[in-house]
Design an enzyme around this catalytic site. Structure first.
Site, mmCIF file in Angstrom:
data_model
loop_
_atom_site.group_PDB
_atom_site.id
_atom_site.type_symbol
_atom_site.label_atom_id
_atom_site.label_comp_id
_atom_site.label_asym_id
_atom_site.label_seq_id
_atom_site.Cartn_x
_atom_site.Cartn_y
_atom_site.Cartn_z
ATOM 1 N N LEU A 114 -2.864 -50.894 -33.910
ATOM 2 C CA LEU A 114 -3.101 -52.396 -33.897
ATOM 3 C C LEU A 114 -1.549 -53.267 -34.238
ATOM 4 O O LEU A 114 -0.926 -52.951 -34.886
ATOM 5 C CB LEU A 114 -4.118 -52.965 -34.839
ATOM 6 C CG LEU A 114 -5.480 -52.312 -34.732
ATOM 7 C CD1 LEU A 114 -6.437 -53.147 -35.543
ATOM 8 C CD2 LEU A 114 -5.971 -52.260 -33.564
ATOM 9 N N GLY A 159 -4.741 -47.420 -35.360
ATOM 10 C CA GLY A 159 -5.608 -47.767 -34.038
ATOM 11 C C GLY A 159 -5.225 -46.617 -32.951
ATOM 12 O O GLY A 159 -6.035 -46.320 -32.027
ATOM 13 N N ASN A 183 -4.042 -44.227 -41.255
ATOM 14 C CA ASN A 183 -3.282 -44.612 -42.726
ATOM 15 C C ASN A 183 -3.460 -46.027 -43.115
ATOM 16 O O ASN A 183 -2.790 -46.203 -43.938
ATOM 17 C CB ASN A 183 -1.865 -44.314 -42.209
ATOM 18 C CG ASN A 183 -1.501 -45.422 -41.231
ATOM 19 O OD1 ASN A 183 -2.407 -45.565 -40.298
ATOM 20 N ND2 ASN A 183 -0.096 -45.705 -41.067
ATOM 21 N N GLU A 184 -4.585 -46.411 -42.772
ATOM 22 C CA GLU A 184 -4.918 -47.783 -43.458
ATOM 23 C C GLU A 184 -4.859 -48.103 -44.796
ATOM 24 O O GLU A 184 -4.248 -48.988 -45.385
ATOM 25 C CB GLU A 184 -6.387 -48.076 -42.892
ATOM 26 C CG GLU A 184 -6.443 -48.817 -41.580
ATOM 27 C CD GLU A 184 -6.502 -47.641 -40.690
ATOM 28 O OE1 GLU A 184 -6.286 -46.420 -40.832
ATOM 29 O OE2 GLU A 184 -6.870 -47.832 -39.300
HETATM 30 C C1 LIG Z 1 -9.891 -56.796 -41.564
HETATM 31 C C2 LIG Z 1 -8.937 -57.823 -41.307
HETATM 32 C C3 LIG Z 1 -8.023 -58.348 -42.543
HETATM 33 C C4 LIG Z 1 -7.101 -57.512 -42.751
HETATM 34 C C5 LIG Z 1 -6.815 -56.378 -42.114
HETATM 35 C C6 LIG Z 1 -7.770 -55.401 -42.500
HETATM 36 C C7 LIG Z 1 -8.244 -54.537 -41.598
HETATM 37 C C8 LIG Z 1 -8.321 -54.753 -40.155
HETATM 38 C C9 LIG Z 1 -7.478 -53.792 -39.759
HETATM 39 C C10 LIG Z 1 -8.092 -52.356 -40.098
HETATM 40 C C11 LIG Z 1 -7.676 -51.265 -38.814
HETATM 41 C C12 LIG Z 1 -6.198 -51.384 -38.552
HETATM 42 C C13 LIG Z 1 -5.541 -50.428 -37.819
HETATM 43 C C14 LIG Z 1 -4.412 -50.350 -37.491
HETATM 44 O O1 LIG Z 1 -4.097 -49.902 -36.324
HETATM 45 S S1 LIG Z 1 -3.129 -51.287 -38.334
HETATM 46 C C15 LIG Z 1 -1.482 -50.900 -37.610
HETATM 47 C C16 LIG Z 1 -0.888 -49.430 -38.270
HETATM 48 N N1 LIG Z 1 0.016 -48.909 -37.534
HETATM 49 C C17 LIG Z 1 1.075 -48.217 -38.372
HETATM 50 O O2 LIG Z 1 1.231 -48.483 -39.401
HETATM 51 C C18 LIG Z 1 2.257 -47.801 -37.391
HETATM 52 C C19 LIG Z 1 3.668 -48.345 -38.117
HETATM 53 N N2 LIG Z 1 4.584 -47.820 -37.206
HETATM 54 C C20 LIG Z 1 5.360 -46.659 -37.390
HETATM 55 O O3 LIG Z 1 4.825 -45.740 -37.944
HETATM 56 C C21 LIG Z 1 6.328 -46.436 -36.280
HETATM 57 O O4 LIG Z 1 6.739 -47.661 -35.766
HETATM 58 C C22 LIG Z 1 6.104 -45.350 -35.268
HETATM 59 C C23 LIG Z 1 4.973 -45.629 -34.510
HETATM 60 C C24 LIG Z 1 5.738 -43.924 -35.912
HETATM 61 C C25 LIG Z 1 7.215 -45.355 -34.475
HETATM 62 O O5 LIG Z 1 8.533 -45.062 -35.283
HETATM 63 P P1 LIG Z 1 9.853 -45.278 -34.233
HETATM 64 O O6 LIG Z 1 9.948 -44.817 -32.943
HETATM 65 O O7 LIG Z 1 10.902 -44.888 -35.487
HETATM 66 O O8 LIG Z 1 9.971 -47.036 -34.187
HETATM 67 P P2 LIG Z 1 10.033 -47.991 -35.168
HETATM 68 O O9 LIG Z 1 9.234 -47.848 -36.693
HETATM 69 O O10 LIG Z 1 11.482 -48.246 -35.571
HETATM 70 O O11 LIG Z 1 9.408 -49.131 -34.464
HETATM 71 C C26 LIG Z 1 10.123 -49.945 -33.625
HETATM 72 C C27 LIG Z 1 9.698 -51.153 -33.426
HETATM 73 O O12 LIG Z 1 8.071 -51.559 -33.245
HETATM 74 C C28 LIG Z 1 7.738 -52.245 -34.252
HETATM 75 N N3 LIG Z 1 6.307 -51.698 -34.505
HETATM 76 C C29 LIG Z 1 5.867 -50.548 -35.116
HETATM 77 N N4 LIG Z 1 4.476 -50.372 -35.344
HETATM 78 C C30 LIG Z 1 4.136 -51.694 -35.046
HETATM 79 C C31 LIG Z 1 2.837 -52.137 -34.964
HETATM 80 N N5 LIG Z 1 1.803 -51.700 -35.215
HETATM 81 N N6 LIG Z 1 2.637 -53.364 -34.541
HETATM 82 C C32 LIG Z 1 3.797 -54.238 -34.173
HETATM 83 N N7 LIG Z 1 4.915 -53.863 -34.231
HETATM 84 C C33 LIG Z 1 5.285 -52.562 -34.516
HETATM 85 C C34 LIG Z 1 8.632 -52.041 -35.387
HETATM 86 O O13 LIG Z 1 8.395 -52.998 -36.115
HETATM 87 C C35 LIG Z 1 9.787 -52.056 -34.553
HETATM 88 O O14 LIG Z 1 9.957 -53.595 -34.338
HETATM 89 P P3 LIG Z 1 11.580 -54.092 -34.484
HETATM 90 O O15 LIG Z 1 11.568 -55.385 -33.992
HETATM 91 O O16 LIG Z 1 12.201 -53.734 -35.633
HETATM 92 O O17 LIG Z 1 12.548 -53.008 -33.459
#
Ligand SMILES: CC/C=C\C/C=C\CCCC/C=C/C(=O)SCCNC(=O)CCNC(=O)[C@H](O)C(C)(C)COP(=O)(O)OP(=O)(O)OC[C@H]1O[C@@H](n2cnc3c(N)ncnc32)[C@H](O)[C@@H]1OP(=O)(O)O
Length: 290
Positions: A114, A159, A183-184
């Site tokens: 997400l 997600g 990993n939430e």
């Molecule tokens: C219920 C309501 C109330 C509160 C919430 C509670 C429950 C509801 C939600 C429950 C379910 C949630 C589900 C989810 O999916 S939450 C999202 C979880 N995602 C992650 O933890 C992933 C995080 N990201 C990573 O691990 C890495 O980015 C990844 C995917 C392995 C890639 O690595 P890499 O190639 O090295 O890239 P970077 O880390 O350098 O990232 C590049 C760039 O992308 C931005 N970014 C990464 N992930 C997200 C994301 N999920 N959303 C938006 N943006 C993201 C990151 O910040 C970098 O941005 P920048 O501007 O710094 O370049």
């Protein structure tokens, strides 16, 4: 409650603008073989695209490939989720389509889950619409009548993992840098029950209990051992393997496979018929400190 109703209306309007019927309440049964309208020259390939997703349908095999192409990390924003639902619905309404391979056009990432920016500093109405779109994505994919194969060519947390788990079969590229899981808990949030149930269905209760409580992101070999992915292949073999798996699944009569899938996945209708309450604005703000 009013916000939820408004969001439902907004999301439905987005879908309606695309020309897609919304919502569909019961599964459709498709013909067994891909069919061409009589009298027309067969077009072997059809493609459509938006700025998040590319879809190519091979009408001779009935197999579509959906590629996520939303840099930098295919995060599931409201726009992405809407385009995903529209694309899936188009394929389901296309009588030539029987199977769908989902993969990424972004190197090293299948989907980052997400979009975190959608859960910060937005209005209650926006949260409601976003959450509705997350649920709709899962309902449509998990309940799809198509054969769905996830060709996971990069990391797939939260997600992103849910998308893969919602498919019928998961093939992941072997790469020591790639991880997958829900990993939430590591993020200080709780995976909703339908994330959890989909995970449990794949790996069993004990493995899910440990993995979810610790918010683990699993390496590819570990994910394979625990049943989170069905097969592991080198990058260059991914497409070939996905096509081979698809051919195996499509060799069965559609109606029998579809009804069996529907029977196995019937719990999705519970959510479908009663969208749970959207998380409150304060819940989002508390969780993400924004
Ligand atoms: C219920 C309501 C109330 C509160 C919430 C509670 C429950 C509801 C939600 C429950 C379910 C949630 C589900 C989810 O999916 S939450 C999202 C979880 N995602 C992650 O933890 C992933 C995080 N990201 C990573 O691990 C890495 O980015 C990844 C995917 C392995 C890639 O690595 P890499 O190639 O090295 O890239 P970077 O880390 O350098 O990232 C590049 C760039 O992308 C931005 N970014 C990464 N992930 C997200 C994301 N999920 N959303 C938006 N943006 C993201 C990151 O910040 C970098 O941005 P920048 O501007 O710094 O370049």
């Amino acid at each position: 409650m009013a916000a939820v109703a408004a969001a439902a209306g907004t999301f439905a309007r987005r879908m309606a603008r695309s020309g897609v019927l919304f919502p569909r309440s019961s599964p459709q049964v498709w013909p067994q073989a891909a069919r061409q309208p009589p009298g027309l020259l067969p077009a072997q390939r059809r493609a459509f695209s938006n700025n998040k997703i590319l879809v190519e349908l091979d009408t001779s095999s009935g197999v579509a490939t959906m590629k996520f192409k939303s840099p930098p990390v295919n995060s599931l924003s409201l726009d992405f989720l809407t385009e995903f639902c529209i694309s899936l619905e188009k394929l389901e309404n296309d009588r030539a389509c029987r199977g769908l391979i989902i993969t990424s056009a972004i190197p090293r990432v299948f989907s980052s889950g997400l979009d975190i920016t959608e859960m910060c500093g937005k209005s209650t109405e926006h949260y409601a619409e976003f959450w509705r779109a997350v649920q709709e994505m899962w309902i449509r994919l998990y309940g799809s009548n198509l054969v769905t194969v996830a060709a996971i060519n990069g990391s797939s947390p939260a997600g992103g993992c849910l998308i893969a788990l919602s498919c019928d079969y998961r093939i992941m590229v072997e790469n020591p840098k790639y991880v997958i899981g829900l990993n939430e808990a590591q993020l200080g949030i709780v995976a909703p029950f339908w994330f959890k149930d989909t995970f449990v269905n794949a790996v069993g209760h004990r493995a899910a209990e440990r993995s979810l409580q610790l918010g683990l992101l699993h390496s590819v070999p570990e994910a394979h051992r625990m049943g989170l992915v069905d097969e592991v292949v080198p990058e260059e073999k991914l497409q070939e393997k996905a096509v081979a798996v698809m051919a195996q699944w499509l060799a069965l009569p559609d109606h029998a496979r579809q009804l069996t899938k529907s029977m196995m996945r019937k719990t999705f209708r519970t959510l479908s018929s009663s969208h749970p309450k959207t998380p409150s604005r304060s819940h989002f703000q508390r969780t993400w400190r924004c």
